[in-house]
Design a protein around this motif. Structure first.
Motif, PDB file in Angstrom:
ATOM      1  N   ARG A 253       0.854  -1.197   0.000  1.00  0.00           N
ATOM      2  CA  ARG A 253       0.000   0.000   0.000  1.00  0.00           C
ATOM      3  C   ARG A 253       0.887   1.243   0.000  1.00  0.00           C
ATOM      4  N   ILE A 254       0.606   2.146  -0.922  1.00  0.00           N
ATOM      5  CA  ILE A 254       1.372   3.392  -1.027  1.00  0.00           C
ATOM      6  C   ILE A 254       0.385   4.536  -1.181  1.00  0.00           C
ATOM      7  N   SER A 255       0.527   5.568  -0.365  1.00  0.00           N
ATOM      8  CA  SER A 255      -0.276   6.790  -0.499  1.00  0.00           C
ATOM      9  C   SER A 255       0.668   7.944  -0.774  1.00  0.00           C
ATOM     10  N   GLU A 256       0.638   8.447  -1.989  1.00  0.00           N
ATOM     11  CA  GLU A 256       1.521   9.526  -2.425  1.00  0.00           C
ATOM     12  C   GLU A 256       0.830  10.319  -3.522  1.00  0.00           C
ATOM     13  N   THR A 260      -3.865   6.605  -3.680  1.00  0.00           N
ATOM     14  CA  THR A 260      -3.501   5.431  -2.891  1.00  0.00           C
ATOM     15  C   THR A 260      -3.490   4.217  -3.798  1.00  0.00           C
ATOM     16  N   SER A 262      -2.817   0.046  -4.018  1.00  0.00           N
ATOM     17  CA  SER A 262      -2.786  -1.151  -3.188  1.00  0.00           C
ATOM     18  C   SER A 262      -2.507  -2.366  -4.056  1.00  0.00           C
ATOM     19  N   ARG A 288      -6.908   4.451  -6.079  1.00  0.00           N
ATOM     20  CA  ARG A 288      -8.062   5.232  -5.626  1.00  0.00           C
ATOM     21  C   ARG A 288      -7.621   6.617  -5.192  1.00  0.00           C
ATOM     22  N   ASP A 289      -8.604   7.536  -5.178  1.00  0.00           N
ATOM     23  CA  ASP A 289      -8.325   8.883  -4.689  1.00  0.00           C
ATOM     24  C   ASP A 289      -8.593   8.948  -3.185  1.00  0.00           C
ATOM     25  N   ALA A 290      -8.502  10.160  -2.610  1.00  0.00           N
ATOM     26  CA  ALA A 290      -8.655  10.316  -1.162  1.00  0.00           C
ATOM     27  C   ALA A 290     -10.047   9.930  -0.686  1.00  0.00           C
TER      28      ALA A 290
END
Length: 317
Positions: A253-256, A260, A262, A288-290
């Motif tokens: 999982r990476i949120s940058e 996001t 996965s 996906r977005d926020a």
């Protein structure tokens, strides 16, 4: 696309513009309009419509489908207000384009095996509904599509008109993703899966066996990707950013950059073993977005991202 075709003759003809036999084969294409050098476009070894795009395909209920193996990859399209649909790569590999209508929206589901690029487009443009076919030509090893209304040519990996009346126009990309058949079916037992076409192809076989383990892309003359990334390594492309799949697989999982990504174990590669179902594990990716909404993206080979986004951002760490 198969090796062969009039490559040398085509290259000679392009030196002074569109080759004369292009004009004979494509009398409705406006070759006076183009955003790319004709020398970058080459034969993929098959003629126009030699890879037959599909239109208005038939579907069966997911719970009733018995031909697909659990880990086989499908392109999933889940549009609001419409029954979810799956397009198996065992069929897409042989046809590359499916012209469909989902919830009243005309869509083109596309897959270029040479770039591992699976993208879904809205077929509406400037008040017209376009139907797409396969030119049999490549640019940067990526499929060049054409629309049957104007016979303009389109670059599949970016949805951009490159030759003809629609030069410079962009198709709208819709959120879709590749995942295992097992995951689609578990989430959407009442969903629809494209039925086997009647074209008599060796569905389930991979005509590109071992391709994604190759050291070089097929019919590619451009630069290789930077940072020591192997040309046929997969990357997750979102806009002009690319996340190496190896990084995402390690982190899961990476949120940058406002998105996001996965990864979960799931689908196998459609471009590995001779039998698609026996391919090596590559996993399922969602973007996906926020707000948790699915975003348009592509899981493509690194060389293709670099070719079409030479100034793109590599999200290494």
């Amino acid at each position: 696309m198969a090796v062969g075709g009039p490559l040398a003759r085509e290259a000679r003809g392009q030196a002074g513009g569109a080759p004369p036999f292009w004009r004979a084969e494509w009398p409705r294409t406006d070759f006076s309009r183009s955003d790319v050098p004709f020398t970058e476009i080459m034969s993929g070894g098959v003629p126009r419509d030699g890879i037959p795009a599909l239109s208005n395909p038939k579907f069966v209920k997911a719970r009733a489908e018995r031909r697909l193996s659990d880990k086989e990859p499908v392109i999933t399209l889940e549009l609001k207000g419409a029954t979810p649909r799956a397009y198996p790569l065992r069929y897409m590999t042989w046809h590359e384009i499916v012209n469909d209508s989902v919830g009243g929206r005309p869509v083109a589901v596309t897959f270029c095996p040479l770039c591992n690029s699976g993208i879904t487009f809205d077929r509406r443009l400037q008040g017209r509904v376009l139907d797409f076919g396969v030119t049999g030509k490549l640019r940067n090893s990526d499929m060049v599509m054409y629309d049957r209304q104007t016979e303009s040519w389109w670059q599949q990996a970016v949805g951009l008109g490159i030759v003809g009346e629609f030069t410079g126009q962009s198709l709208r990309q819709l959120p879709s993703w590749m995942e295992s058949w097992e995951k689609f079916r578990a989430r959407n037992p009442e969903g629809l899966v494209m039925d086997q076409p009647g074209a008599g192809r060796a569905y389930g076989r991979n005509p590109y066996a071992g391709y994604d383990s190759s050291t070089r892309p097929f019919l590619y003359r451009g630069e290789m990707p930077p940072h020591g990334i192997k040309p046929l390594a997969r990357v997750v492309k979102v806009g002009t950013r690319a996340w190496p799949l190896d990084r995402l697989r390690a982190e899961t999982r990476i949120s940058e950059a406002g998105v996001t990504l996965s990864w979960e174990a799931g689908q196998v590669s459609a471009l590995d073993s001779a039998e698609i179902a026996q391919g090596r594990q590559i996993g399922d990716v969602r973007v996906r977005d926020a707000a948790g909404r699915d975003l348009p993206h592509d899981v493509m080979f690194a060389f293709a991202f670099h070719a079409f986004h030479p100034k793109g951002t590599w999200m290494l760490r």
